[in-house]
Design a protein around this motif. Structure first.
Motif, PDB file in Angstrom:
ATOM      1  N   ASP A   4       0.835  -1.193   0.000  1.00  0.00           N
ATOM      2  CA  ASP A   4       0.000   0.000   0.000  1.00  0.00           C
ATOM      3  C   ASP A   4       0.875   1.249   0.000  1.00  0.00           C
ATOM      4  O   ASP A   4       2.076   1.182   0.237  1.00  0.00           O
ATOM      5  N   THR A   5       0.248   2.378  -0.252  1.00  0.00           N
ATOM      6  CA  THR A   5       0.940   3.660  -0.263  1.00  0.00           C
ATOM      7  C   THR A   5       0.972   4.250   1.134  1.00  0.00           C
ATOM      8  O   THR A   5      -0.059   4.347   1.797  1.00  0.00           O
ATOM      9  N   GLN A   6       2.167   4.623   1.554  1.00  0.00           N
ATOM     10  CA  GLN A   6       2.337   5.346   2.811  1.00  0.00           C
ATOM     11  C   GLN A   6       2.754   6.771   2.457  1.00  0.00           C
ATOM     12  O   GLN A   6       3.601   6.977   1.597  1.00  0.00           O
ATOM     13  N   PHE A   7       2.154   7.729   3.125  1.00  0.00           N
ATOM     14  CA  PHE A   7       2.502   9.133   2.938  1.00  0.00           C
ATOM     15  C   PHE A   7       3.335   9.589   4.127  1.00  0.00           C
ATOM     16  O   PHE A   7       2.967   9.336   5.274  1.00  0.00           O
ATOM     17  N   SER A   8       4.473  10.221   3.847  1.00  0.00           N
ATOM     18  CA  SER A   8       5.313  10.816   4.889  1.00  0.00           C
ATOM     19  C   SER A   8       5.174  12.327   4.744  1.00  0.00           C
ATOM     20  O   SER A   8       5.551  12.896   3.715  1.00  0.00           O
ATOM     21  N   ILE A   9       4.614  12.954   5.766  1.00  0.00           N
ATOM     22  CA  ILE A   9       4.304  14.376   5.730  1.00  0.00           C
ATOM     23  C   ILE A   9       5.212  15.082   6.724  1.00  0.00           C
ATOM     24  O   ILE A   9       5.248  14.729   7.900  1.00  0.00           O
ATOM     25  N   PHE A  10       5.956  16.060   6.240  1.00  0.00           N
ATOM     26  CA  PHE A  10       6.920  16.771   7.068  1.00  0.00           C
ATOM     27  C   PHE A  10       6.245  17.995   7.664  1.00  0.00           C
ATOM     28  O   PHE A  10       5.756  18.867   6.939  1.00  0.00           O
ATOM     29  N   LEU A  11       6.196  18.037   8.996  1.00  0.00           N
ATOM     30  CA  LEU A  11       5.456  19.064   9.714  1.00  0.00           C
ATOM     31  C   LEU A  11       6.399  19.944  10.531  1.00  0.00           C
ATOM     32  O   LEU A  11       7.291  19.443  11.205  1.00  0.00           O
ATOM     33  N   GLU A  69       5.754   9.906  -0.808  1.00  0.00           N
ATOM     34  CA  GLU A  69       5.038   8.643  -0.669  1.00  0.00           C
ATOM     35  C   GLU A  69       5.951   7.490  -1.034  1.00  0.00           C
ATOM     36  O   GLU A  69       6.896   7.656  -1.810  1.00  0.00           O
ATOM     37  N   THR A  70       5.663   6.338  -0.434  1.00  0.00           N
ATOM     38  CA  THR A  70       6.431   5.122  -0.680  1.00  0.00           C
ATOM     39  C   THR A  70       5.513   3.919  -0.488  1.00  0.00           C
ATOM     40  O   THR A  70       4.412   4.052   0.053  1.00  0.00           O
ATOM     41  N   GLU A  71       5.972   2.774  -0.929  1.00  0.00           N
ATOM     42  CA  GLU A  71       5.194   1.555  -0.745  1.00  0.00           C
ATOM     43  C   GLU A  71       5.628   0.857   0.539  1.00  0.00           C
ATOM     44  O   GLU A  71       6.821   0.783   0.850  1.00  0.00           O
ATOM     45  N   VAL A  72       4.639   0.351   1.275  1.00  0.00           N
ATOM     46  CA  VAL A  72       4.879  -0.423   2.484  1.00  0.00           C
ATOM     47  C   VAL A  72       4.039  -1.689   2.431  1.00  0.00           C
ATOM     48  O   VAL A  72       3.038  -1.756   1.714  1.00  0.00           O
ATOM     49  N   LEU A  73       4.459  -2.676   3.185  1.00  0.00           N
ATOM     50  CA  LEU A  73       3.695  -3.909   3.306  1.00  0.00           C
ATOM     51  C   LEU A  73       2.720  -3.739   4.462  1.00  0.00           C
ATOM     52  O   LEU A  73       3.127  -3.377   5.570  1.00  0.00           O
ATOM     53  N   VAL A  74       1.450  -3.960   4.211  1.00  0.00           N
ATOM     54  CA  VAL A  74       0.411  -3.782   5.226  1.00  0.00           C
ATOM     55  C   VAL A  74      -0.206  -5.135   5.553  1.00  0.00           C
ATOM     56  O   VAL A  74      -0.614  -5.875   4.657  1.00  0.00           O
TER      57      VAL A  74
END
Length: 149
Positions: A4-11, A69-74
């Protein structure tokens, strides 16, 4: 189990930024399946998996300017002692490196969603496909969480 797609958001580390991003997703009716927030001093990194990657992209594109965004195993695991360890152990046995991982809080039916950042996703899927068949003998189980399409 799925990729699945994981979003990394820099805050920026200041009050209200996390609420702004998650509020924009909520307004668009995007459900957060799993998340983790890490602090690096000057900024935080919010990693999320949602039930609608396309809408998440649109929301982040208009509400925030610093994300990847990157792919991760869910995996969906039993929410019980040892379920996560069983999956991590299977990967270790086959020399699959876990860069990082995180879980959701306990969900419906005693389940939890686990996300694994792994360099070799295909090998990890093959390795973990055996976990479900071993569930009857007390190991973890792997199922796909429900998704909105």
């Amino acid at each position: 189990m799925r990729i699945d797609t994981q979003f990394s958001i820099f805050l920026i580390n200041k009050p209200g930024v996390l609420a702004l991003v998650t509020g924009a997703l909520a307004k668009a009716r995007v459900n957060l399946l799993a998340l983790t927030l890490m602090d690096t001093g000057e900024h935080g990194v919010l990693r999320i998996i949602t039930d609608d990657a396309d809408t998440t992209r649109k929301v982040l594109g208009s509400a925030h300017d610093r994300w990847t965004e990157t792919e991760v195993l869910v995996l969906e695991l039993d929410n019980r002692p040892g379920a996560f360890a069983a999956a991590a152990g299977k990967l270790a046995e086959e020399h699959v490196n876990i860069t990082y991982a995180y879980c959701s809080a306990g969900g419906r039916g005693g389940r939890t969603t686990a996300a694994f950042k792994i360099t070799d996703l295909k090998k990890a899927q093959k390795v973990l496909a055996t976990v479900k068949s071993e569930h009857d003998e007390g190991e973890g189980t792997v199922k796909t969480p429900p998704r909105k399409h």
